[in-house]
Enzyme design. Structure first.
Site, short mmCIF file in Angstrom:
data_model
loop_
_atom_site.label_atom_id
_atom_site.label_comp_id
_atom_site.label_asym_id
_atom_site.label_seq_id
_atom_site.Cartn_x
_atom_site.Cartn_y
_atom_site.Cartn_z
N GLU A 91 0.83 -1.21 0.00
CA GLU A 91 0.00 0.00 0.00
C GLU A 91 0.87 1.26 0.00
O GLU A 91 1.99 1.27 0.51
CB GLU A 91 -0.91 0.00 1.23
CG GLU A 91 -1.84 -1.19 1.30
CD GLU A 91 -2.52 -1.35 2.64
OE1 GLU A 91 -3.49 -2.12 2.73
OE2 GLU A 91 -2.07 -0.71 3.62
N GLU B 210 -10.92 -3.81 -2.97
CA GLU B 210 -10.77 -5.12 -2.36
C GLU B 210 -11.14 -5.02 -0.89
O GLU B 210 -11.04 -3.94 -0.29
CB GLU B 210 -9.35 -5.65 -2.53
CG GLU B 210 -8.30 -4.93 -1.73
CD GLU B 210 -6.91 -5.51 -1.91
OE1 GLU B 210 -6.30 -5.91 -0.91
OE2 GLU B 210 -6.44 -5.56 -3.07
#
Length: 828
Positions: free
Chosen positions: A555, A751
């Site tokens: 991330e 997601e």
């Protein structure tokens, strides 16, 4: 004879071996003497024989004895032979330990080797050396246990294992068993001590004698009992009828704990299932068509995980939340029906549902109080399933090819569009710089292509392990770890100087500290090697998107909340800018502003588990909104944006026309405070008076990258109190991020962060993907479900996921008329 000094100091292994060999030689001498004295002992009693042997031994050991001892040379030869034999044994044991995965003790002998090989061949070897075929090979011959004549007549079934506390419950089979069967342990098996306790209280051991030796219990059957051999006969399922009053008149379990205990015992002896009366006078007791099935819904979760029967049809095993079953169109890649039935047979029962069977068709009726949004006719959203983190092992090989293929066929049968997989830097470039191994990924991609599925690839430049949901450990490449031992500043560092080896610091993006390369060059070489070696899958469209890892967990954020350093939700975390390379960048930025004393991190920002109001920096009106605070937070967030800009520009050069993406996390705790403390430490300069996501969205748009956003909506359902106490607002964060992307026309994928298997969670995720109340009817470009785990393949979970996929595809029309599903199997 061992002296007192040796007893105090101990002896070495060589001394012990010499003593053992001396003992062996002496034993051979004694054997020769016993052979020569055997004729003299014939015809005498045992006592006389022992007396003669003792006298002969005294004569040999006495200096004035008449018998001559063996020559010294012969003893030395015996020692050499024994040493040679032991060396061969040691090499055999070492090879078996290293290559055969045999669990052998360090000083194992040839008996241990023979026992291990016999067990490998399917034989049963008892501790006393008794060896007999397993159940599949025949019956066990009677064994003789020294010291007890009663043991010699004990039944074979009970000699194979004792009821001690260190045995599996399944070893406690009845005396009718002709061999010992050791099945795979189950988390629901009753403990052996619990089963022994229940057996000790039983009445049924009539005519059986019980001996207890060394805390082991042996049940002996009278020798005149003969039984029929039923081995090899057809399998007949066995069900046990539950007590008539297992459900009381209030439709409640009368004795939940007692029932659970008994069911576990039945499970441990491999009973197939139970039979229960569903009383009309209880379920529809008070008023017509007002049913109460509460007791069925509260059945023990440990037993809901799998049916004990192997002959259920898949449609019998759906939950009460189901409104209809979808039967997909046959495909050449579909899993065989029997294979799918096997996975569905592990599901729950029809808890809370009424079932009618008409002409071999099953109708599932759903409680009328459940309402759902109708997504039929809505835009098609592709669905991807994230593969397990360890699908490729550290040798870059498929960890479980057959199991993976089976699961992929099931996913194909419910029309999932593809899979998402991590391509780990720590696996592909593990040992040496610029030496890449893509063999396992090539095999995986080939399987996916053969099944006509798509792939989303994540370039994982971070380590796996230590975070929520990590079930494997995949570190950074070994050669990077070697550099980190001599130069730990290549990792992110907190104020206390603790290093975080989860990923490389962004301060070395342009520093040649990685064997002559910068971090950006390392990332570029890795992506270029992937593009060259696996380019065929990119060119033919099998790889639909390449997600670029930009930080921890892949991330775009700082590792501000490391669990390994003690962080726990909902702490604000800590700034991660104290390695020498980022401090140099901070010093340069402060000097350019004419404020060199600003070249430091905040001193009053608390620790990992602080709360905003407990710090001078993040509290309302705190230093975060002062001159220094604004300077520092602007620099801190700009380092994050610059890193994304540089890496994505290189990724675009490598993958050219392919879709690339960057992942953003859902940092939602303390969002309802003025400072948004958790977002600030993560690198998002997003206080209540500033939009910290607009510039990130513009950077993604600049490189044609999509935004992959990690959703936390399921977490809110699971822990609502935690979010309210932490002043969190996941939906508000999501809308701010999505609007920033929509304002720049940046595609959005999504997601889920935590696994979900229930209807309520799926409906919540649907609303976060298709936005039914949005007047512009906007939707996301794709959805990645996390993650492919065995629980997803269970019957009721698979059916719920199937409905979720159909809704995302816009194909499932919701109505309240019971749907009919043809049974996959004729067996009930």
């Amino acid at each position: 004879m061992v002296t007192d000094t040796q007893k105090l100091l101990g002896t070495s292994e060589e001394d012990e071996e010499e003593e053992e060999m001396d003992a062996d030689v002496k034993e051979e001498d004694d054997g020769d003497r016993r052979n020569r004295g055997s004729h003299a002992a014939s015809g005498s009693s045992n006592d006389e024989f022992m007396f003669q042997q003792s006298s002969m031994q005294d004569q040999v050991d006495t200096p004035g004895g008449s018998r001559r001892s063996r020559p010294v040379e012969e003893k030395e030869r015996t020692k050499l032979r024994e040493r040679h034999r032991r060396a061969i044994t040691a090499r055999i044991l070492g090879g078996l330990r290293r290559h055969g995965n045999y669990n052998l003790r360090v000083r194992a002998d040839i008996n241990d080797v023979i026992a291990a090989l016999a067990r490998e061949a399917g034989w049963v070897v008892l501790p006393d050396g008794t060896t007999f075929p397993s159940k599949s090979q025949g019956t066990k011959p009677p064994a003789v246990v020294a010291g007890s004549s009663a043991h010699q007549s004990s039944p074979p079934a009970l000699r194979g294992g004792s009821l001690s506390g260190h045995r599996s419950p399944t070893e406690l089979n009845t005396c009718r068993m002709k061999g010992v069967f050791a099945p795979t342990p189950s988390p629901y098996d009753v403990q052996s001590s619990e089963l022994v306790g229940s057996l000790n209280k039983a009445d049924g051991l009539i005519g059986c004698s019980v001996d207890v030796i060394n805390s082991k219990q042996i049940l002996e059957i009278p020798p005149n009992m003969t039984e029929q051999d039923f081995s090899g006969t057809p399998y007949v399922p066995v069900y046990v009828m539950l007590p008539l009053g297992v459900i009381n008149m209030k439709c409640e379990l009368a004795d939940r704990d007692g029932l659970l205990k008994h069911l576990r015992i039945l499970k441990s002896i491999q009973v197939d299932g139970v039979k229960v009366d569903c009383w009309w006078g209880i379920a529809e007791c008070h008023s017509p068509q007002e049913y109460n099935w509460n007791a069925h819904q509260s059945s023990p979760p440990a037993l809901r995980g799998g049916s004990l029967s192997g002959h259920r049809s898949p449609t019998e095993l759906n939950t009460c939340r189901m409104k209809g079953v979808f039967a997909p169109t046959p495909s050449p890649y579909d899993v065989q029906s029997s294979e799918l039935v096997g996975s569905l047979n592990k599901a729950d029962g029809l808890i809370g549902c009424s079932v009618d069977v008409i002409n071999s068709k099953q109708i599932l009726e759903i409680p009328p109080n459940m309402t759902e949004q109708d997504f039929s006719g809505t835009p098609y959203v592709p669905v991807y399933v994230m593969l397990p983190l360890g699908v490729i092992n550290m040798k870059c090989e498929l960890a479980d090819r057959d199991g993976l293929l089976k699961h992929l066929r099931i996913l194909k049968s419910i029309q999932v569009d593809g899979v998402k997989v991590d391509c780990w830097w720590g696996i592909a470039e593990c040992h040496s710089p610029q030496e890449y191994n893509w063999n396992g990924y090539r095999q995986l991609f080939q399987i996916v292509r053969d099944l006509n599925l798509k792939i989303q690839v994540l370039m994982s430049f971070h380590e796996c392990g230590g975070n929520v949901g990590d079930d494997v450990c995949i570190p950074l490449p070994h050669w990077v770890a070697e550099i980190g031992r001599t130069n730990p500043d290549i990792y992110f560092t907190d104020r206390e100087g603790r290093r975080n080896p989860e990923c490389l610091s962004w301060g070395i993006d342009k520093e040649r500290v990685l064997r002559g390369r910068t971090a950006l060059e390392v990332y570029f070489d890795y992506m270029r090697s992937f593009r060259i070696e696996l380019g065929e899958f990119v060119e033919d469209g099998v790889i639909s998107m390449v997600e670029i890892g930009l930080g921890p967990c892949g991330e775009l954020r700082y590792p501000s909340c490391p669990i390994k350093h003690g962080w726990r939700y909902p702490g604000v975390g800590e700034f991660q800018c104290y390695d020498k390379y980022l401090l140099k960048s901070l010093r340069k930025a402060a000097e350019s502003r004419g404020q060199p004393f600003w070249a430091r991190g905040p001193e009053n920002a608390g620790s990992y588990n602080s709360q905003p109001q407990g710090t001078g920096f993040f509290c309302d009106g705190g230093d975060y909104d002062g001159l220094y605070g604004r300077f520092f937070l602007k620099w801190y967030s700009q380092v994050l944006i610059d890193h994304a800009d540089k890496v994505l520009s290189l990724a675009k050069l490598v993958f050219d026309t392919s879709c690339i993406a960057a992942k953003l996390p859902d940092v939602h705790w303390w969002y309802r405070t003025a400072s948004h403390a958790a977002e600030l430490t993560a690198g998002f300069y997003n206080p209540s008076n500033r939009d910290g996501y607009a510039e990130i969205a513009s950077t993604l748009k600049k490189h044609g990258a999509a935004l992959s956003f990690v959703s936390g909506v399921v977490q809110v359902l699971n822990r609502p109190d935690d979010f309210s106490g932490a002043l969190g607002e996941p939906e508000a964060v999501a809308w701010q991020v999505l609007n920033a992307a929509w304002d720049t026309d940046t595609p959005i994928a999504r997601e889920n962060s935590l696994p979900c298997h229930d209807r309520v969670g799926y409906n919540k995720m649907l609303e976060s993907v298709k936005f039914p109340n949005d007047p512009d009817r906007r939707h996301l470009s794709s959805f990645a479900y996390s993650r492919l785990v065995p629980a997803l393949m269970e019957g009721h979970n698979l059916v719920e996921f199937d409905r979720f996929v159909k809704k995302l595809h816009g194909k499932l029309k919701i109505n309240h008329i019971p749907l009919i599903h043809h049974q996959v199997s004729e067996k009930l």
